[in-house]
Design a protein around this motif. Structure first.
Motif, PDB file in Angstrom:
ATOM      1  N   UNK A  56       0.885  -1.167   0.205  1.00  0.00           N
ATOM      2  CA  UNK A  56       0.088  -0.065  -0.124  1.00  0.00           C
ATOM      3  C   UNK A  56       0.798   1.141  -0.053  1.00  0.00           C
ATOM      4  N   UNK A  57       0.394   2.366  -0.553  1.00  0.00           N
ATOM      5  CA  UNK A  57       1.053   3.627  -0.716  1.00  0.00           C
ATOM      6  C   UNK A  57       0.877   4.456   0.316  1.00  0.00           C
ATOM      7  N   UNK A  58       1.852   5.471   0.650  1.00  0.00           N
ATOM      8  CA  UNK A  58       1.505   6.545   1.436  1.00  0.00           C
ATOM      9  C   UNK A  58       2.354   7.818   0.918  1.00  0.00           C
ATOM     10  N   UNK A  59       1.853   8.883   1.737  1.00  0.00           N
ATOM     11  CA  UNK A  59       2.466  10.043   0.958  1.00  0.00           C
ATOM     12  C   UNK A  59       3.408  10.552   2.159  1.00  0.00           C
ATOM     13  N   UNK A  60       4.568  11.365   1.573  1.00  0.00           N
ATOM     14  CA  UNK A  60       5.327  11.972   2.654  1.00  0.00           C
ATOM     15  C   UNK A  60       5.966  13.093   1.976  1.00  0.00           C
ATOM     16  N   UNK A  61       6.635  14.111   2.880  1.00  0.00           N
ATOM     17  CA  UNK A  61       7.300  15.062   2.256  1.00  0.00           C
ATOM     18  C   UNK A  61       8.812  14.953   2.441  1.00  0.00           C
ATOM     19  N   UNK A  62       9.863  15.258   1.712  1.00  0.00           N
ATOM     20  CA  UNK A  62      11.271  15.451   1.950  1.00  0.00           C
ATOM     21  C   UNK A  62      11.577  16.660   1.737  1.00  0.00           C
ATOM     22  N   UNK A  63      12.219  17.102   2.758  1.00  0.00           N
ATOM     23  CA  UNK A  63      12.882  18.583   2.647  1.00  0.00           C
ATOM     24  C   UNK A  63      14.408  18.560   2.194  1.00  0.00           C
ATOM     25  N   UNK A  64      14.778  19.056   1.376  1.00  0.00           N
ATOM     26  CA  UNK A  64      16.271  19.275   0.880  1.00  0.00           C
ATOM     27  C   UNK A  64      17.031  19.939   1.720  1.00  0.00           C
ATOM     28  N   UNK A  65      18.134  20.119   1.462  1.00  0.00           N
ATOM     29  CA  UNK A  65      19.166  20.981   2.262  1.00  0.00           C
ATOM     30  C   UNK A  65      18.986  22.425   1.992  1.00  0.00           C
ATOM     31  N   UNK A  66      18.603  22.572   0.477  1.00  0.00           N
ATOM     32  CA  UNK A  66      18.054  24.146  -0.019  1.00  0.00           C
ATOM     33  C   UNK A  66      16.719  24.312   0.405  1.00  0.00           C
ATOM     34  N   UNK A  67      16.078  23.662   1.174  1.00  0.00           N
ATOM     35  CA  UNK A  67      14.862  23.864   1.794  1.00  0.00           C
ATOM     36  C   UNK A  67      13.558  23.907   0.894  1.00  0.00           C
ATOM     37  N   UNK A  68      13.764  23.239  -0.451  1.00  0.00           N
ATOM     38  CA  UNK A  68      13.124  22.651  -1.288  1.00  0.00           C
ATOM     39  C   UNK A  68      12.149  21.493  -0.649  1.00  0.00           C
ATOM     40  N   UNK A  69      10.804  21.626  -1.027  1.00  0.00           N
ATOM     41  CA  UNK A  69       9.898  20.480  -0.445  1.00  0.00           C
ATOM     42  C   UNK A  69       9.631  19.634  -1.596  1.00  0.00           C
ATOM     43  N   UNK A  70       9.724  18.349  -1.587  1.00  0.00           N
ATOM     44  CA  UNK A  70       9.309  17.170  -2.508  1.00  0.00           C
ATOM     45  C   UNK A  70       8.249  16.336  -1.880  1.00  0.00           C
ATOM     46  N   UNK A  71       7.268  16.215  -2.604  1.00  0.00           N
ATOM     47  CA  UNK A  71       6.008  15.160  -2.279  1.00  0.00           C
ATOM     48  C   UNK A  71       6.510  14.005  -2.710  1.00  0.00           C
ATOM     49  N   UNK A  72       6.290  13.096  -2.095  1.00  0.00           N
ATOM     50  CA  UNK A  72       6.915  11.616  -2.544  1.00  0.00           C
ATOM     51  C   UNK A  72       5.670  10.621  -2.223  1.00  0.00           C
ATOM     52  N   UNK A  73       5.429   9.691  -2.799  1.00  0.00           N
ATOM     53  CA  UNK A  73       4.526   8.637  -2.688  1.00  0.00           C
ATOM     54  C   UNK A  73       5.369   7.275  -2.331  1.00  0.00           C
ATOM     55  N   UNK A 123       0.549   5.901  13.175  1.00  0.00           N
ATOM     56  CA  UNK A 123      -0.725   6.617  12.600  1.00  0.00           C
ATOM     57  C   UNK A 123      -0.305   6.760  10.952  1.00  0.00           C
ATOM     58  N   UNK A 124       0.834   6.794  10.540  1.00  0.00           N
ATOM     59  CA  UNK A 124       1.299   6.829   9.176  1.00  0.00           C
ATOM     60  C   UNK A 124       1.018   5.444   8.419  1.00  0.00           C
ATOM     61  N   UNK A 125       1.459   4.457   9.492  1.00  0.00           N
ATOM     62  CA  UNK A 125       1.280   3.045   8.814  1.00  0.00           C
ATOM     63  C   UNK A 125      -0.057   2.659   8.507  1.00  0.00           C
ATOM     64  N   UNK A 126      -1.004   3.126   9.312  1.00  0.00           N
ATOM     65  CA  UNK A 126      -2.264   2.808   9.204  1.00  0.00           C
ATOM     66  C   UNK A 126      -3.189   3.903   8.512  1.00  0.00           C
ATOM     67  N   UNK A 127      -2.609   4.880   8.051  1.00  0.00           N
ATOM     68  CA  UNK A 127      -3.108   5.831   7.019  1.00  0.00           C
ATOM     69  C   UNK A 127      -4.222   6.788   7.950  1.00  0.00           C
ATOM     70  N   UNK A 128      -3.762   6.929   9.272  1.00  0.00           N
ATOM     71  CA  UNK A 128      -4.679   7.863  10.240  1.00  0.00           C
ATOM     72  C   UNK A 128      -4.308   9.010  10.486  1.00  0.00           C
ATOM     73  N   UNK A 129      -3.085   9.446  10.120  1.00  0.00           N
ATOM     74  CA  UNK A 129      -2.341  10.389  10.485  1.00  0.00           C
ATOM     75  C   UNK A 129      -2.751  11.700   9.888  1.00  0.00           C
ATOM     76  N   UNK A 130      -3.048  12.855  10.596  1.00  0.00           N
ATOM     77  CA  UNK A 130      -3.702  14.031  10.192  1.00  0.00           C
ATOM     78  C   UNK A 130      -2.682  15.139   9.708  1.00  0.00           C
TER      79      UNK A 130
END
Length: 413
Positions: free
Chosen positions: A4-21, A73-80
């Motif tokens: 199953x897929x979940x979303x998260x954000x990765x912040x780079x050293x230059x403060x750029x934000x990447x949305x990943x699945x 909560x992330x694993x169970x997809x209940x994280x707000x």
């Protein structure tokens, strides 16, 4: 079971934000592979993905499942709330001329620049002005006379200098230093910035927070490419111990207990406690990997020093090797990926082949004892199973022992 897929954000050293699945079954390396593809950078071997857990930073193990480090909560997809990972420098090389390819070097530069902004080496105030000049040359190119301020001091100076000197002072004197760098390329300015930033004691290190007693008396352990820096308060006085690898005799974990035997301390042995067993294991792995990288790159560092001392400086890079098509020469260096992968392969082979009778001899370099379950500070019984997975294949019969001089049978240096 479907991944199953979940979303998260990765912040780079230059403060750029990447949305990943990512997938629930994905391991750390799977996330790195996807991140490398998104960034178009194949060489991220000096970087790690950091997550804050229990108010303490952790670097993801590339061989372990991502879910081991993230909330239930992330694993169970209940994280707000958004789950955030940060791409950070995990391994500091002793000479920045060894840094990877040009794209990875930019990320490395961006992180060091951010660390300089948080640095507090008050006795080296003048150095911050020179660093700002290098950063302006790297970011903006040659100085051009303007009628108004062309940079914000907040982006190039620690706040304590701004408070002490004021914006007007900084905007008046910094352009003079910047102007002196006319004609210098952006890459050369960034390289000089990184080299000089390394001379700030609080920049090229990763800080871990430990305790003198169980959850009392804070101690800061800084991990550098050359060893450990330990800072503690005792009777109102601060003691700082700078321990190169050659001074450290052994590092031992048992449960959350963490002791160091080394020269150069008030006592030959210091005992600390980590926040949890998971944090203890994570710190152990980081220390061991950093020591191995120090050993693997030491000949290269010496080679660069000799060339620079002879005045025959030529930039030498460690790349991923993917785009190289050249004959062997004295200036070619082994790929960093090779050095790190070699370390991981050796560790894995040693740990898989180790027998119960071999553990006490330190062949694998890891002896773990999780004998304090009531102090593991995990979320629920499911977390205990994930900890078992983390140490799978490693003996749990004795304390976690890292005799520095016995890792891979290397001599101490």
């Amino acid at each position: 079971m479907k991944n199953q897929s979940r979303g998260l954000i990765v912040i780079l050293p230059n403060n750029t934000k990447l949305n990943m699945t990512v997938g629930l079954k994905d391991r750390g390396q799977d996330v790195f592979n996807q991140l490398s593809e998104l960034l178009g950078i194949s060489d991220l071997h000096l970087f790690g993905l950091s997550v804050v857990r229990d108010n303490q930073p952790l670097f993801l193990d590339r061989e372990q499942k991502l879910s081991l480090y993230l909330p239930k909560s992330w694993r169970k997809n209940t994280s707000k709330e958004e789950v955030v990972l940060s791409l950070k420098v995990q391994y500091f090389v002793e000479n920045v001329q060894l840094i990877l390819n040009s794209e990875a070097r930019l990320l490395y530069y961006a992180e060091l620049k951010g660390r300089v902004l948080r640095s507090e080496c008050f006795e080296q105030e003048g150095l911050y002005f020179q660093l700002a000049a290098y950063a302006l040359q790297a970011d903006l190119g040659d100085y051009e006379k303007r009628n108004s301020a062309y940079f914000s001091p907040l982006g190039f100076f620690p706040f304590w200098i701004i408070q002490k000197r004021g914006n007007d002072y900084i905007l008046e004197h910094t352009p003079t230093l910047h102007r002196e760098l006319k004609g210098m390329s952006s890459s050369e300015a960034a390289l000089l910035f990184m080299q000089e930033a390394y001379t700030l004691s609080d920049v090229p290190l990763t800080i871990y927070r430990l305790f003198k007693e169980k959850k009392q008396g804070c101690v800061l352990v800084g991990l550098t490419s050359r060893g450990l820096q330990i800072s503690e308060m005792l009777n109102g006085k601060q003691f700082l111990y700078d321990l190169p690898w050659s001074d450290i005799h052994s590092i031992t974990f048992q449960g959350r207990k963490f002791d160091i035997r080394a020269d150069g301390m008030r006592e030959k042995k210091m005992v600390f406690y980590s926040f949890s067993v998971l944090h203890a294991i994570n710190l152990l792995q980081h220390i061991r990997s950093s020591h191995r990288l120090h050993l693997n790159t030491k000949p290269l560092v010496m080679q660069l020093k000799e060339k620079n001392d002879r005045g025959t400086y030529r930039e030498m890079y460690i790349t991923d090797g993917a785009d190289l098509d050249m004959e062997d020469s004295d200036d070619e260096l082994p790929p960093m990926k090779f050095l790190l992968d070699q370390k991981r392969t050796t560790d894995t082979t040693e740990c898989r082949n180790v027998k119960d009778s071999d553990v006490s001899k330190g062949l694998c370099g890891l002896e773990m004892s999780v004998d304090e379950p009531e102090e593991m500070f995990v979320d629920d019984p499911e977390d205990i199973l994930r900890l078992v997975e983390l140490v799978e294949g490693v003996s749990v019969d004795g304390p976690l022992l890292l005799p520095i001089s016995q890792w891979k049978g290397e001599t101490r240096n």
